[in-house]
Design a protein around this motif. Sequence first.
Motif, PDB file in Angstrom:
ATOM      1  N   PRO A  31     -23.326  44.293   2.255  1.00  0.00           N
ATOM      2  CA  PRO A  31     -22.480  43.449   3.111  1.00  0.00           C
ATOM      3  C   PRO A  31     -21.706  44.258   4.153  1.00  0.00           C
ATOM      4  O   PRO A  31     -21.181  45.337   3.874  1.00  0.00           O
ATOM      5  N   LEU A  32     -21.643  43.709   5.334  1.00  0.00           N
ATOM      6  CA  LEU A  32     -20.832  44.237   6.427  1.00  0.00           C
ATOM      7  C   LEU A  32     -20.046  43.059   6.988  1.00  0.00           C
ATOM      8  O   LEU A  32     -20.604  42.180   7.647  1.00  0.00           O
ATOM      9  N   VAL A  33     -18.748  43.021   6.700  1.00  0.00           N
ATOM     10  CA  VAL A  33     -17.915  41.861   7.016  1.00  0.00           C
ATOM     11  C   VAL A  33     -16.845  42.284   8.017  1.00  0.00           C
ATOM     12  O   VAL A  33     -16.149  43.282   7.805  1.00  0.00           O
ATOM     13  N   TYR A  72     -19.657  48.601  -2.513  1.00  0.00           N
ATOM     14  CA  TYR A  72     -20.891  48.652  -1.737  1.00  0.00           C
ATOM     15  C   TYR A  72     -20.782  47.874  -0.430  1.00  0.00           C
ATOM     16  O   TYR A  72     -21.738  47.855   0.359  1.00  0.00           O
ATOM     17  N   ALA A  73     -19.661  47.220  -0.182  1.00  0.00           N
ATOM     18  CA  ALA A  73     -19.448  46.451   1.048  1.00  0.00           C
ATOM     19  C   ALA A  73     -18.501  47.204   1.972  1.00  0.00           C
ATOM     20  O   ALA A  73     -17.680  48.005   1.525  1.00  0.00           O
ATOM     21  N   GLN A  74     -18.619  46.924   3.263  1.00  0.00           N
ATOM     22  CA  GLN A  74     -17.717  47.507   4.254  1.00  0.00           C
ATOM     23  C   GLN A  74     -16.986  46.378   4.961  1.00  0.00           C
ATOM     24  O   GLN A  74     -17.606  45.417   5.441  1.00  0.00           O
ATOM     25  N   GLU A 111     -15.376  35.528   1.063  1.00  0.00           N
ATOM     26  CA  GLU A 111     -16.206  35.368  -0.131  1.00  0.00           C
ATOM     27  C   GLU A 111     -17.531  34.694   0.197  1.00  0.00           C
ATOM     28  O   GLU A 111     -18.575  35.029  -0.391  1.00  0.00           O
ATOM     29  N   ASN A 112     -17.528  33.750   1.135  1.00  0.00           N
ATOM     30  CA  ASN A 112     -18.793  33.168   1.581  1.00  0.00           C
ATOM     31  C   ASN A 112     -19.669  34.231   2.236  1.00  0.00           C
ATOM     32  O   ASN A 112     -20.895  34.244   2.068  1.00  0.00           O
ATOM     33  N   ALA A 113     -19.054  35.129   3.012  1.00  0.00           N
ATOM     34  CA  ALA A 113     -19.817  36.196   3.668  1.00  0.00           C
ATOM     35  C   ALA A 113     -20.436  37.132   2.630  1.00  0.00           C
ATOM     36  O   ALA A 113     -21.599  37.549   2.763  1.00  0.00           O
ATOM     37  N   LEU A 114     -19.692  37.486   1.580  1.00  0.00           N
ATOM     38  CA  LEU A 114     -20.238  38.350   0.531  1.00  0.00           C
ATOM     39  C   LEU A 114     -21.395  37.678  -0.194  1.00  0.00           C
ATOM     40  O   LEU A 114     -22.436  38.301  -0.447  1.00  0.00           O
ATOM     41  N   ASP A 115     -21.230  36.405  -0.548  1.00  0.00           N
ATOM     42  CA  ASP A 115     -22.312  35.676  -1.216  1.00  0.00           C
ATOM     43  C   ASP A 115     -23.558  35.620  -0.345  1.00  0.00           C
ATOM     44  O   ASP A 115     -24.687  35.752  -0.828  1.00  0.00           O
TER      45      ASP A 115
END
Length: 763
Positions: free
Chosen positions: A59-61, A281-283, A46-50
């Motif tokens: 986002p690319l996590v 929209y994130a991977q 969640e920190n990475a998405l923010d």
Amino acid sequence: MSKAGKGGSDKLQQKSPAEFFAENKNIAGFDNPGKCLYTTVRELVENALDSAESISVLPLVEITIEEVSRARLNTLRGLGDHARVDEQLYHDYESEDARKKRLAKEAKEKQRLEKLAASKGEAAAAAAAADAARKAADGKKAGPARGTLFYKVTVKDNGCGMSHADIPNMLGRVLSGTKYGVKQTRGKFGLGAKMALIWSKMTTGLPFSISSALRKQDFRSQYELDIDIHKNAPNVHSAAKLPNADGWHGACLSLTIEGNWSSYRAKLLKYLRQIAVITPYAQFSFQYIAEDPKSSLKLTFRRRTDVMPPPPKITKHHPSSVDLELVKRLITETKATSLSAFLTREFDQVSKALSGRLIGELRSGGVNASTDPKQLSSQQVVRLHQLLHEVRFADPSGSHLSPAGEYNLRLGVMKELQPELIATHAGDVRVFEGHAFIVEAAVSLGGRELRPGINVYRFANRIPLLFEGGSDVITRTATKRINWGSYKINQSSDRVGVFVSIVSTKIPFKGAGKEYIGDDVEEMVSAVKAAIQQCCAQLRVRGSRWNSCLIAGSSWGNVEEMVGAVKATIQQCCVQLREMVVAVKAAIQQCCAQLRVSRSLRHHCLNARSVWGCVEMVSAVKAAIQQCCAQLRVKIAKALALREQQQRRRNLTKYIPDAAGAIFTVLAAMAGSDPRGPKRRRLQDSSNLLQQVARKEVVQAMLEKKLAEHVERIDTDMALEFQVAQGLAGGAAKQQLWLAPLCDKTHYGAELHANACVVRLLH
């Protein structure tokens, strides 16, 4: 800090925030090793998405969980292997009696498996042996040696990164961060990765490793640090600035903790799937690296869209949501030098005119518009707080919120579950205790990984909620407040997915872990119920169309099955006849060879080839039957189309009198009143319909007649379109037509009349 109390025996003690959360880690979701592993991954993701959304980057996590054996952990800690002096002190010590019992049990189990193999086969015995091995492994995991599983968790993103100087305080000091204020955030406590860092220090003692870089920064910040729990301060082990030749930006965090992958594997994968639903929209790339390569796992949740919701905005406090202490803090921190400026700057929905009216209510206490808010007395501050809760203010607009959006929610559900039908709805902005909130919902039918019944998926500020769902407002509303039968949905047998997302600056969580939303907020209950009902209403309409398609499909299926059965029967007869011909021919040839008959006899025998004519006849019969079946299929399609056309015409004709009556009533009412407004006057100037109604030149019967003609014309057009589409799809023969101008040089034959047109052929 400690001080002597009365009598000198009791001591007054003070704990740091880090120490408090270390002792009460269950508040932040760190209940047990398995839950700690899950919560650590969730907080870092969640920190990475923010971080990525704050700079409007897709986002690319990347998430990696790696098993760490005890031997490797000791190496990382700098510990060597130590020989045991007293074996009886350890959990895994096995006494002589325990060893004899274990061997006897293993021998008995072996005999049972041998008997099972003799009676039911080797496969049954192998399955029983595997089940016994699994139970034995579960028994060992439930033993006292719970601290034997360790994992290295690494999460990398492409977000905004952190400045070199701020990294220690952002990660090594509890209750410090960038998410405080009146803003929609994913975080629940303001702890984030800091609680994971505390858990890492409590279980392994290893430091936290982080690499980070800002956009367009030519170096990467590399830190190894942990947290001083008693002082609530960062403890930096090493810090360096490394070259950033590839221009990467974001953060990569890595820590080693105690956990339990086997018990929370399903929860972790469910979390990743649901976060992929709400953020299509994130991977996400997930990899689990086990010591045994066969147990490793690698998954990728690919991006479905490039459309991101706008980032949430910081807003001001709504007057009805503040308490007395917050008013005092705002007065202390404000830069306004007058009370009027203080009210308009610090509070939402307070205009300059409204602030003057509020100050007018305070004049009896010696307050005016130019009074410095810092000079207010305690009684005046209390009166101001009381006034803010008594006055009726406009609701917040909700423009500062960032819902996922119907488009993204629909895409996420379709990408991960692939339902047969889906409906979505985004509700209007509503208010709870001065905080705006928006409810979005999606209801799906069918799809993969759904059990029969109501499957509820809950989201709060675009994060999944997986625990304590029974008391949640979304679960209780979906299972107890919706009459699914009225929407033609079977609550028990249909596979129904209910997805509800709530975004707000204040989510009314309940419980210490903040894992569910309270069911006692009437505004939230009504909003969730309305959103689900809107989706169900859409599904009821689409479901009726879907059932019609299924019925038509089943009719075609019956025809195709019948044609297939006839074809198979004919083919089987042809095969049998061919075998008989071959046998007869072989017998005749053998007789001719043995008897050495005359040329005339051989000539007659060779006429046996005429038997092959039977095969050709069979082929002709087969082709004829196939042609009949094809014609039958076309006729059935036409019959279904005609039946559907008649049913549609009956349905439309049935409502013509009611529709004509309603339209005529409205026109009569408009004709009997004077025109008001420019739109009405333009209508009356451009058309004399109302005058004709007033003069009774247009009556209800005329409207009914016109509607009937319109329905007939539309129905005929639809039938023609269907027939043309069927002809094109069936590969019907097409003839070229030429249209020539009507002049003296062209001559035409007699008129050919049809239902739809009149044709004259060119000579």
